[in-house]
Design an enzyme around this catalytic site. Structure first.
Site, mmCIF file in Angstrom:
data_model
loop_
_atom_site.group_PDB
_atom_site.id
_atom_site.type_symbol
_atom_site.label_atom_id
_atom_site.label_comp_id
_atom_site.label_asym_id
_atom_site.label_seq_id
_atom_site.Cartn_x
_atom_site.Cartn_y
_atom_site.Cartn_z
ATOM 1 N N ASP A 103 18.708 103.185 167.363
ATOM 2 C CA ASP A 103 18.619 102.854 165.932
ATOM 3 C C ASP A 103 17.156 102.569 165.592
ATOM 4 O O ASP A 103 16.258 102.807 166.410
ATOM 5 C CB ASP A 103 19.539 101.670 165.595
ATOM 6 C CG ASP A 103 19.024 100.366 166.186
ATOM 7 O OD1 ASP A 103 18.115 100.407 167.048
ATOM 8 O OD2 ASP A 103 19.511 99.303 165.773
ATOM 9 N N THR B 57 22.917 95.352 158.890
ATOM 10 C CA THR B 57 23.156 93.941 158.575
ATOM 11 C C THR B 57 22.734 93.074 159.752
ATOM 12 O O THR B 57 22.976 93.424 160.907
ATOM 13 C CB THR B 57 24.657 93.728 158.264
ATOM 14 O OG1 THR B 57 25.070 94.726 157.326
ATOM 15 C CG2 THR B 57 24.905 92.355 157.666
ATOM 16 N N TYR C 212 24.634 106.820 166.466
ATOM 17 C CA TYR C 212 24.195 105.544 167.027
ATOM 18 C C TYR C 212 25.388 104.651 167.377
ATOM 19 O O TYR C 212 25.497 104.132 168.495
ATOM 20 C CB TYR C 212 23.260 104.808 166.046
ATOM 21 C CG TYR C 212 23.098 103.375 166.454
ATOM 22 C CD1 TYR C 212 22.255 103.042 167.502
ATOM 23 C CD2 TYR C 212 23.852 102.368 165.857
ATOM 24 C CE1 TYR C 212 22.161 101.743 167.939
ATOM 25 C CE2 TYR C 212 23.765 101.068 166.283
ATOM 26 C CZ TYR C 212 22.912 100.757 167.328
ATOM 27 O OH TYR C 212 22.844 99.476 167.773
ATOM 28 N N GLU D 180 30.045 96.547 165.909
ATOM 29 C CA GLU D 180 29.015 97.572 165.686
ATOM 30 C C GLU D 180 29.056 98.104 164.255
ATOM 31 O O GLU D 180 28.017 98.405 163.673
ATOM 32 C CB GLU D 180 29.152 98.720 166.694
ATOM 33 C CG GLU D 180 28.717 98.349 168.104
ATOM 34 C CD GLU D 180 27.237 97.975 168.200
ATOM 35 O OE1 GLU D 180 26.434 98.409 167.347
ATOM 36 O OE2 GLU D 180 26.886 97.229 169.134
#
Ligand code: SF4
Length: 328
Positions: free
Chosen positions: A135, A43, A117, A37
């Protein structure tokens, strides 16, 4: 069954059948879930996968990560970007090795480098905490499901969308639900071309019914990228390249090796080798690569052989420039 129950049933059935086989999905232990995570922040999955596998090989558990030198951790992260993530991960690993693994959302949230998040994602996947992880991907999906054209950058909108996601989350499989929402946003409900014909929750979607999917979400007032020109010097001698170290006080990439600026290399005859662009957060660098023979004057730095580069934290910009110059 409630509409939320129907929704999560349809979503999870699709996820069980179609989910991508990703290495961090093979077990739900805290350590691999947390590492993945953090790597996945800002990314793409495709970029993260080889880094995750190499990282887990080098640091198979939290104690191995805590015991490593920071420069080794940064070298393993080199090329993935946003290096404060690696430094925070290392700090957090030391805290966990000393104080034990976090056991709830709050203790995950308290780790260095973990925001709401990431804490929700890790808590739901590793601990089964029935909490929505929201997110940008999930915001986009919610804005379309609700056919809501409010500005997604506004705090009020984000709070409303987060509340809607929290009402949808599956209480029995919250980790899978959150991953399914992210998977949907990444593979079907994509930013520019939502593939509604293949969507498992099409029948619940307000934007699909209204024909507005491609116009959502609405984002107002984005800051334009700042253009930055950069001229870097590639100097090679006896099969080694000259690199300088970024100062510890630098806001970004402190301690990383990079190429010297062309203006800092005195008395050399340069030839242009090429150029590229590289974006870091809101700065778009236009990097021109200059190759030179032996200069008269150099800034503080060292000559490094290409085989040593893998053991050092080296900026992505330097690696790209060395590739353009044919030295990597
Ligand atoms: Fe996204 Fe289309 Fe699915 Fe709606 S129907 S959630 S817009 S992919």
């Amino acid at each position: 069954m409630s509409p939320a129950g129907d929704f999560s049933k349809a979503l999870l059935r699709w996820y069980d059948a179609e989910k991508r086989d990703l290495p961090w999905r093979r077990n739900n232990d805290f350590y691999p879930v947390w590492i993945s995570e953090i790597m996945l922040q800002q990314t793409r999955v495709e970029a993260v996968t080889p880094y995750f596998l190499r990282f887990m090989g080098l640091f198979p558990d939290v104690r191995a990560l805590a015991a490593a030198e920071e420069s080794t951790v940064l070298a393993a992260w080199s090329g993935l970007g946003y290096y404060s993530r690696a430094r925070n991960l290392h700090r957090a690993a030391k805290a966990i090795a000393a104080g034990g693994e976090p056991s709830d959302f709050e203790s995950i949230r308290a780790l260095a480098g973990v925001g709401d998040y990431t804490a929700a994602a890790v808590a739901s996947i590793a601990l089964g905490d029935a909490r929505a992880a929201v997110d940008g991907n999930v915001m986009r999906v919610i804005s379309r499901l609700a056919n809501d054209a409010a500005d997604i950058r506004a705090g009020e909108t984000r709070r409303r969308f987060a509340g809607q996601a929290a009402r949808l989350v599956d209480r029995r499989r919250p980790g899978d639900f959150n991953q399914a929402m992210m998977e949907l946003g990444a593979t079907v409900c994509t930013p520019k071309a939502p593939d509604c014909g293949k969507c498992p929750v099409e029948r619940f979607c307000g934007a699909r019914a209204a024909g507005t999917a491609a116009q959502l979400p609405v984002k107002l007032g984005g800051k334009p990228a700042r253009e930055v020109a950069l001229d870097v010097a590639v100097l090679a001698r006896d099969g080694r390249v000259f690199l300088v170290e970024r100062a510890a006080s630098e806001r970004r990439l402190a301690g990383f090796r990079e190429l010297p600026g062309k203006k800092d290399v005195k008395g050399a005859r340069f030839r242009a080798a090429g150029e590229f662009t590289h974006q870091i957060v809101n700065d778009r660098f236009r990097v021109r690569v200059w190759v030179a023979g032996t200069p008269a004057g150099l800034p503080a730095g060292e000559w490094i052989s290409p085989s040593e580069l893998g053991d050092l934290p080296v900026t992505t910009t330097a690696k790209k420039a060395l590739r353009i110059a044919g030295l990597l």
